[in-house]
Structures are given as structure tokens and as C-alpha cells.
Design a protein around this motif. Structure first.
Motif, PDB file in Angstrom:
ATOM      1  N   UNK A  39      -1.122   5.444   5.818  1.00  0.00           N
ATOM      2  CA  UNK A  39      -1.575   6.832   6.142  1.00  0.00           C
ATOM      3  C   UNK A  39      -0.683   7.793   6.962  1.00  0.00           C
ATOM      4  N   UNK A  40       0.427   8.368   5.964  1.00  0.00           N
ATOM      5  CA  UNK A  40       1.232   9.071   7.012  1.00  0.00           C
ATOM      6  C   UNK A  40       1.016  10.554   6.826  1.00  0.00           C
ATOM      7  N   UNK A  77       1.281   9.395  -4.544  1.00  0.00           N
ATOM      8  CA  UNK A  77       1.320  10.399  -3.210  1.00  0.00           C
ATOM      9  C   UNK A  77       2.060   9.769  -2.054  1.00  0.00           C
ATOM     10  N   UNK A  78       3.224  10.460  -1.618  1.00  0.00           N
ATOM     11  CA  UNK A  78       4.211   9.725  -0.806  1.00  0.00           C
ATOM     12  C   UNK A  78       3.586   9.407   0.752  1.00  0.00           C
ATOM     13  N   UNK A 124       3.788  -5.502  -5.188  1.00  0.00           N
ATOM     14  CA  UNK A 124       3.664  -4.478  -6.395  1.00  0.00           C
ATOM     15  C   UNK A 124       3.122  -2.996  -5.566  1.00  0.00           C
ATOM     16  N   UNK A 125       3.978  -1.929  -6.003  1.00  0.00           N
ATOM     17  CA  UNK A 125       3.648  -0.609  -5.601  1.00  0.00           C
ATOM     18  C   UNK A 125       2.454  -0.184  -6.438  1.00  0.00           C
ATOM     19  N   UNK A 126       1.182   0.257  -5.921  1.00  0.00           N
ATOM     20  CA  UNK A 126      -0.053   0.625  -6.532  1.00  0.00           C
ATOM     21  C   UNK A 126       0.019   1.756  -6.863  1.00  0.00           C
ATOM     22  N   UNK A 127       1.058   2.686  -6.690  1.00  0.00           N
ATOM     23  CA  UNK A 127       1.272   4.301  -7.116  1.00  0.00           C
ATOM     24  C   UNK A 127      -0.140   4.900  -6.771  1.00  0.00           C
TER      25      UNK A 127
END
Length: 71
Positions: A43-44, A22-23, A14-17
Motif C-alpha cells: 500500500x503506497x 494500480x502502481x 507473479x505480478x497479479x496486476x
């Protein structure tokens, strides 16, 4: 990613948004049989000054959390 997903063949991701989507700091929850079992945080952020630390707060709503492992 393989370690995050696990070997149970029951994982649901599940994507937690996180951080308003933030990408540069995505976060995903991994569920197995409807129970959250892992969280993957990325962390990008790249900052020439080296200021790319990122603090995450995770709430499970379960006060019986037994352990946390950070890799």
C-alpha cells in the motif's frame, strides 16, 4: 522481500496486476513447485487526510486453506 520470497530457492513470483495495475497497490503471488504459498500486498497510497486504508480480497479457489498470517 526476503521473507516474502522465502528460503526454499524454488520461488516463482507473479505480478497479479491488482486493481487494474494500480502502481500504488501492487500485489504479487509467490509460488513454490507450482503451488501458491504467499501473497505480498503493498500500500503506497499517501493521503494527507489519513484516508489511505486499502481492502484486499484474495481468492485461492481452494476451500482447504489452513491458515492466514498477516504481517
Amino acid at each position: 522481500m526476503a521473507e516474502t520470497i522465502g528460503s526454499s530457492n524454488k520461488s516463482q513470483i507473479v505480478d497479479l496486476n491488482a486493481n487494474d495495475g494500480n502502481e500504488f497497490t501492487p500485489a504479487y503471488a509467490v509460488y513454490e513447485d507450482g503451488t501458491p504459498v504467499r501473497v505480498a500486498l503493498f500500500n503506497f497510497v499517501t493521503d494527507p487526510s489519513g484516508a489511505s486504508d486499502y481492502t484486499a480480497t484474495i481468492s485461492t479457489g481452494d476451500s482447504t486453506l489452513g491458515q492466514v498470517k498477516v504481517k
